[in-house]
Motif scaffolding. Structure first.
Motif, short mmCIF file in Angstrom:
data_model
loop_
_atom_site.label_atom_id
_atom_site.label_comp_id
_atom_site.label_asym_id
_atom_site.label_seq_id
_atom_site.Cartn_x
_atom_site.Cartn_y
_atom_site.Cartn_z
N ASN A 1 1.63 5.45 8.35
CA ASN A 1 0.28 6.25 8.02
C ASN A 1 1.23 7.90 8.30
O ASN A 1 0.51 8.42 7.39
CB ASN A 1 -1.09 5.95 8.28
CG ASN A 1 -0.81 6.24 10.22
OD1 ASN A 1 -0.32 6.67 10.22
ND2 ASN A 1 -2.43 7.13 9.73
N ILE A 2 2.18 7.78 8.92
CA ILE A 2 2.64 9.08 8.29
C ILE A 2 3.13 9.31 7.25
O ILE A 2 3.22 10.51 6.68
CB ILE A 2 3.80 9.52 9.52
CG1 ILE A 2 3.53 9.26 10.99
CG2 ILE A 2 4.10 10.79 10.06
CD1 ILE A 2 1.77 9.99 11.60
N GLN B 1 5.31 8.95 15.25
CA GLN B 1 4.40 8.81 16.00
C GLN B 1 4.33 7.97 16.66
O GLN B 1 3.34 8.43 17.18
CB GLN B 1 2.53 9.67 15.39
CG GLN B 1 2.63 11.25 14.76
CD GLN B 1 2.10 11.99 15.53
OE1 GLN B 1 1.86 12.18 16.43
NE2 GLN B 1 2.77 13.32 15.32
N THR B 2 4.94 7.04 17.22
CA THR B 2 5.32 6.04 17.50
C THR B 2 4.52 5.18 17.39
O THR B 2 4.07 4.77 18.52
CB THR B 2 5.58 6.61 19.47
OG1 THR B 2 4.96 7.23 19.78
CG2 THR B 2 6.98 7.17 19.60
N GLN B 3 4.14 5.12 16.15
CA GLN B 3 2.83 4.44 16.26
C GLN B 3 2.86 2.82 16.23
O GLN B 3 1.89 1.93 16.26
CB GLN B 3 1.91 4.88 15.01
CG GLN B 3 0.87 5.62 14.79
CD GLN B 3 0.76 6.05 13.50
OE1 GLN B 3 1.14 5.55 11.96
NE2 GLN B 3 -0.18 6.85 13.23
N PHE B 4 4.66 2.76 16.06
CA PHE B 4 5.10 1.40 15.83
C PHE B 4 4.56 -0.02 14.53
O PHE B 4 4.85 -0.84 14.73
CB PHE B 4 4.62 0.37 17.24
CG PHE B 4 5.64 1.00 18.38
CD1 PHE B 4 6.88 0.32 19.11
CD2 PHE B 4 4.11 2.31 18.97
CE1 PHE B 4 7.16 0.98 19.93
CE2 PHE B 4 5.53 2.52 20.12
CZ PHE B 4 6.83 2.12 21.03
N PRO C 1 0.85 -0.97 -0.23
CA PRO C 1 0.28 -0.14 -0.20
C PRO C 1 1.24 0.93 -0.10
O PRO C 1 2.42 1.10 0.33
CB PRO C 1 -0.46 0.34 1.65
CG PRO C 1 -0.94 -1.37 1.73
CD PRO C 1 0.77 -2.05 1.32
N HIS C 2 0.24 2.25 -0.07
CA HIS C 2 0.83 3.80 -0.48
C HIS C 2 1.85 3.60 -1.16
O HIS C 2 3.00 5.21 -1.40
CB HIS C 2 1.41 4.25 0.66
CG HIS C 2 0.63 3.64 2.28
ND1 HIS C 2 0.54 3.19 3.18
CD2 HIS C 2 -0.70 4.59 1.66
CE1 HIS C 2 -0.35 3.64 3.91
NE2 HIS C 2 -1.54 4.15 3.04
#
Ligand code: HEM
Ligand code: SF4
Ligand code: FES
Lengths: 299, 130
Positions: free
Chosen positions: A217-218, A265-268, A151-152
């Motif tokens: 997603n950032i 944003q530290t989403q891991f 994706p992306h």
């Protein structure tokens, strides 16, 4: 199989029987017997074939593969193709798509090379997660197994995505050893302490597969964000004691720029998907602290 | 550049079912943070009725607290605040690089604790509303 040539039947049973069959001419009796024998043999073959098929069916895995080809009109509308691939022990997702390509549809397109999680060319979106095809066991996945391009990223064809943007971000952090000073003899070894090697060890394992970048997603929302892999690359060299203060400062400046480390944003997500188990978030967080230390002055 | 097309929800939040702990923590944290900001304004609005005298303020509070909806919203506000604080502490640890391997567990702990505290608060908030 239908392509198999019909087996030649031996005529022995017919010859035996013709002795006591006076009423029917011997030749016809022979023909009839041969037919019966052929019939039996055919039934037998059919039964065997059915059994084989049943056995194979029992041990196939269903994969659903994303298909798209901008150059073929019927394929411009993306779709999923389903393949039933015979399962063998130890089979990976890459093995399955290779089988599907070789046996069912030669137009199925994807990148792969080393087949051993070294080259980084076969990161796919498998059952909703970025994974390396060659490092993902079929047996560990729920069926049907959905295999999609990362994706992306723009899809070029089927599972092939455009990696240019990812590579640009990687290049942007000077992903090579660049010491301030080289030893007198240019070619002399530049040794690293064991401790320092341990510190950067995990970060050196990156194979540029782009799984992390695709999961973030950032990075998806900010086209200029360096992304986890590039930041990890920057970490690998910023933490290398042999480069010298000047280069380390330069690196920290790249790292702390607007689209650098502070976007994280530290989403891991990246850490969760990295096939080389690099603690990406940990490295990014450490770089954030380095950047703060560099700028904090208590006087 | 290759040709591309919009893969729709795959590109964004359409895959929420597959989100892992860290991602949920991020979403909940943003959400609760902004709910708290929203509440701050409401809070100021309510408090500022005191500008029109003590009686006005008392009336406002009594009326509001008499509404069941407000009581329920208060429970919600507590849940939101508790989660934001607990997960905020988790994020501080993450920023310090402490226990990054158990970041998922600390998220689950935040959620469970939030739930427990919220449930425990219900009697207090709802008391006298009926
Ligand atoms: C003890 C109380 C609190 C703690 C420990 C706390 C902690 C944090 C932390 C660590 C973050 C950073 C998230 C990140 O790294 O991306 C954050 C974000 C945020 N907080 Fe709080 N917070 C608290 C109270 C509040 C209150 C009272 C409000 C509202 C008035 C608030 C509104 C927000 C908002 C809107 C964000 C998101 C900012 C963004 O979009 O990045 N927080 N909080
Ligand atoms: S950091 Fe991990 S996921 Fe990201 S490109 Fe390197 S090997 Fe792939
Ligand atoms: S084929 Fe090389 S990493 Fe999978």
């Amino acid at each position: 199989m239908s392509t198999q040539p019909p087996q030649q039947q031996s005529e022995e049973p017919a010859a035996e029987q013709s002795a006591d069959a006076e009423s029917t001419p011997a030749a016809q009796q022979r023909r009839e017997d041969k037919k019966a024998a052929d019939r039996d043999a055919r039934d037998e073959r059919q039964a065997e074939k059915d059994a084989n098929e049943a056995k194979a069916n029992e041990d196939t895995r269903e994969i659903k593969v994303f298909r798209y080809d901008p150059e073929v009109e019927e394929k411009q509308e993306p779709r999923f193709d389903t393949f039933h691939v015979p399962f063998t022990k130890g089979m990976t997702v890459l093995d399955a798509v290779i089988y599907a390509r070789d046996q069912f549809d030669p137009s199925l397109t994807f990148r792969h090379s080393c087949r051993q999680a070294v080259c980084g060319s076969d990161a796919f979106f498998i059952n909703g997660q970025q994974r390396l095809g060659c490092k993902t066991q079929i047996s560990e996945l729920e069926e049907p197994i959905r295999i999609e391009p990362l994706p992306h990223q723009d899809v070029v064809k089927d599972l092939v995505v455009d990696m240019d943007h990812f590579y640009e971000e990687m290049e942007a952090v000077d992903p090579y050893f660049d010491p301030d000073e080289t030893p007198d003899g240019e070619l002399e070894e530049q040794r690293q302490s064991r401790q320092n090697r341990e510190k950067v060890k995990m970060s050196t394992r990156c194979i540029w597969c782009g799984a992390c970048f695709s999961s973030c997603n950032i990075a998806a929302g900010d086209n200029e964000y360096l992304g986890p892999a590039a930041l990890n690359k920057a970490y690998r060299f910023a933490m290398d004691e042999r480069e010298g203060d000047q280069k380390t400062q330069d690196r920290l400046e790249t790292i702390e720029q607007e689209h650098g480390v502070w976007r994280c944003q530290t989403q891991f997500s990246c850490t969760n998907v990295c096939p080389k188990d690099i603690p990406l978030t940990e490295h990014i967080q450490e770089l954030k602290r380095e950047a703060v230390k560099k700028n904090l002055k208590f006087w | 550049m290759s040709q591309s097309y919009n893969r729709g929800t795959i590109e964004s939040f359409g895959r929420w079912r597959e989100f892992s702990a860290g991602m949920w923590a991020w979403i909940f944290h943003k959400f609760t943070g902004w709910v708290l900001v929203g509440y701050l304004f409401t809070h100021i609005a309510v408090l500022s009725t005191a500008m029109e005298g003590a009686e006005m303020y008392t009336n406002t509070i009594v009326t509001l607290e008499g509404l069941l909806l407000v009581r329920i919203l208060e429970v919600g506000l507590l849940a939101v605040a508790v989660f934001h604080i607990l997960n905020g502490l988790r994020l501080l640890l993450v920023d310090l690089g402490v226990g990054l391997e158990s970041q998922d567990k600390s998220f689950y702990a935040s959620v469970i604790l939030t739930g427990a505290i919220t449930v425990a608060s219900v009697p207090t908030f709802i008391a006298g509303a009926f």
